[in-house]
Design an enzyme around this catalytic site. Structure first.
Site, mmCIF file in Angstrom:
data_model
loop_
_atom_site.group_PDB
_atom_site.id
_atom_site.type_symbol
_atom_site.label_atom_id
_atom_site.label_comp_id
_atom_site.label_asym_id
_atom_site.label_seq_id
_atom_site.Cartn_x
_atom_site.Cartn_y
_atom_site.Cartn_z
ATOM 1 N N ASP A 184 0.854 -1.190 0.000
ATOM 2 C CA ASP A 184 0.000 0.000 0.000
ATOM 3 C C ASP A 184 0.888 1.238 0.000
ATOM 4 O OD1 ASP A 184 -2.381 1.671 0.277
ATOM 5 O OD2 ASP A 184 -3.368 -0.180 0.908
ATOM 6 N N HIS A 256 -2.839 2.856 -4.716
ATOM 7 C CA HIS A 256 -2.309 2.379 -3.430
ATOM 8 C C HIS A 256 -0.880 1.859 -3.612
ATOM 9 C CE1 HIS A 256 -5.730 2.840 -0.704
ATOM 10 N NE2 HIS A 256 -6.523 2.456 -1.687
ATOM 11 N N GLU A 319 -10.019 2.290 -5.086
ATOM 12 C CA GLU A 319 -9.710 3.695 -4.775
ATOM 13 C C GLU A 319 -8.579 4.283 -5.621
ATOM 14 O OE1 GLU A 319 -11.029 3.659 -0.087
ATOM 15 O OE2 GLU A 319 -8.977 3.098 -0.557
#
Ligand code: ACM
Length: 524
Positions: A184, A256, A319
């Site tokens: 991440d 990410h 995301e």
């Protein structure tokens, strides 16, 4: 619980108390196992030896002779339809577990351990303590084949020994997938031999933001680092495999990935890469879509596939906000060249390139539900996390889906309205809400519902800095999840579960699990 209802978690499908006296474990007991069940027999012997100091003998049926007391594992008849099913019969004369696969025998063994007093989970038993199990007949099989928990090792790193303890606990609850979030913005935690800077640079961040928000209280000044060597990963995979837990690695893309781009800026979109992030929230950093970047990703995935034998591999996909792709002329030119409409279709194209590569290597792609946007890859399995819509859409498409919805199974959320809980990311997913969760969306036909292959709890670790806090946030919600994943749809209600849980927490006590005591339900 009353003697007719042993306190088992998850509750088996059929459990009948038999008349007759209890089984009493003695030092003379022999564990008799067909060779296909040898590993489970060894794990059982090791557990019983830790608790009693008796080194019980393990024998094949041919070697056992007329043992007076035996715990026996037998292959089940070929008509068993669920490979994870088992039967368990306990009488004063002995214990018989039947199963058509090693997984079924392992689950029968977990139920047997729960029939003994909780102290069977201790490292040492008091000499005056006797291990007895009530006479019962049990037939049991799981409802779902995917029974998972995700742990984020990027935001905070957990030592391998803590993860072994965690996987052992999952297996005791008959959960069978450990989804390992390894990459991440705040840390890359997996050794990749061909790209050493991923860990040399990507696994280290300067500090961590304090409190909520991106800069409300500034950083804590405490560096965070750590990664898993490939040898450690192989060791963890072997440990999990013996316990019938598959490890699902997650290698995030295209977002990410600030830790990866900090290490290899050439795969990103900015002239000067940002450092490994010290704050939480959604970041703009994305991979670019140049051929060299796909070559890098395929190299990384090749090493990942060599480490993790599970047929599924998770590529994230969540995301990935698009400002960097929108502003980058080369990316815009690529969108036009490929005849795509926009950046969403570009993400879909990106995921399809990776899907084709994984398919060539006999692997199945899993992604968060954003992979539906811009067109779903043919054989992808979707983890529905922003509610259940992602799963509904996938199942209608004919793609498999796993139910991971926020807030029901987001175990990084608060567990109660009580105000002195340790700081969390937010939300509230109390134990009774987890236990009451029904994974099959009502709007699906029974044919479509077959694509819902399971359910999974999530532990994002922004506010879970230590293994102790991970246990606090996980248990007992993972116990409730186990019932959702394992028990038939018409499972016992929360009050029944909570009664059993009171005994079950003593099993966790014996293993020094730092769970949250669910005191607010005591009066109910
Ligand atoms: C997620 O919670 N970002 C999948």
């Amino acid at each position: 619980m009353s003697p007719s209802h042993p306190s088992l978690v998850p509750q088996p499908s059929h459990c009948k108390r038999l008349d007759g006296t209890d089984f009493v474990l003695t030092a003379e007991c022999i564990i008799v196992a067909d060779p296909i069940f040898k590993i489970t027999a060894q794990l059982l012997a090791a557990r019983l030896c830790a608790a009693t100091s008796w080194p019980l003998r393990i024998a094949t049926p041919g070697e056992a002779g007329e043992a007076i007391s035996r715990i026996e594992f037998q292959p089940a008849k070929a008509d068993s339809t669920n490979p994870e099913a088992y039967t368990l019969k306990v009488t004063a004369a002995g214990v018989l577990i039947t199963a058509s696969s090693p997984a079924g025998a392992f689950y029968g063994c977990q139920t047997l351990l729960q029939l003994f007093p909780p102290a069977v989970f201790s490292q040492a038993l008091r000499p005056d303590f006797v291990l007895t199990a009530p006479s019962v007949e049990i037939e049991d099989a799981p409802r779902f084949r995917w029974r998972g928990v995700m742990v984020d090792s990027s935001r905070f790193y957990q030592p391998i020994e803590a993860l072994k303890k965690y996987i052992d606990l999952l297996s005791q609850h008959k959960l069978n997938v450990f989804h390992w979030h390894l990459v991440d913005d705040q840390g890359w935690r997996l050794e990749i031999k061909k790209y050493p800077r991923l860990t040399a640079i990507g696994s280290k961040r300067r500090e961590t933001i304090r409190g909520h928000g991106t800069n409300a209280f500034g950083g804590d000044g405490v560096p965070v680092e750590g990664f898993y060597t490939q040898d450690e990963v192989r060791e963890l995979v072997a440990y999990a495999t013996e316990r019938h837990v598959q490890i699902l690695p997650e290698i995030e893309m295209p977002g990410h990935v600030q830790s990866a781009i900090a290490a290899y800026p050439e795969y990103g979109l900015l002239p000067e890469a940002k450092p490994v992030s010290c704050i939480w929230g959604i970041h703009e950093t994305l991979y670019n879509v140049k051929p060299e970047t796909f070559a890098f990703l395929k190299d990384v995935l090749t090493e990942v596939m060599a480490l993790f034998p599970f047929e599924y591999l998770h590529i994230g996909g969540d995301e990935a906000i698009k400002p960097q792709w929108e502003k980058d002329p080369a990316t815009q030119a690529r969108i036009r060249e490929l005849g795509l409409k926009d950046e969403h279709e570009l993400q879909s194209w990106f995921i399809r390139q990776i899907e084709a590569f994984l398919t060539q290597h006999g692997r199945k792609l899993v992604g968060w539900d954003e992979i539906l946007e811009g067109g779903l890859a043919k054989s992808a399995t979707v983890m529905s996390w922003r509610g259940i819509e992602g799963a509904v859409e996938s199942a209608k498409h004919g793609n498999d889906a796993i139910m991971c919805p926020n807030p029901f199974v987001y175990f990084d959320h608060y567990q109660s309205e009580i105000t002195n809980e340790p700081l969390c990311i937010g939300g509230n997913s109390p134990l009774d809400k987890v236990h009451g969760y029904e994974p099959i969306p009502a709007e699906l036909t029974s044919e479509q519902a077959r694509h819902i292959i399971g359910v999974q709890g999530q532990l994002w670790t922004e506010y879970i800095p230590t293994p102790g806090r991970l246990e606090y946030m996980s248990f007992p919600r993972v116990c409730a999840l186990a019932e959702v994943a394992w028990c038939p749809r018409e499972r016992p209600d929360f009050a029944h579960f909570f009664q059993r849980l009171r005994t079950h927490l003593r099993r966790l006590d014996c293993q020094d699990v730092r769970y949250r005591a669910p005191l607010e339900y005591l009066s109910s």
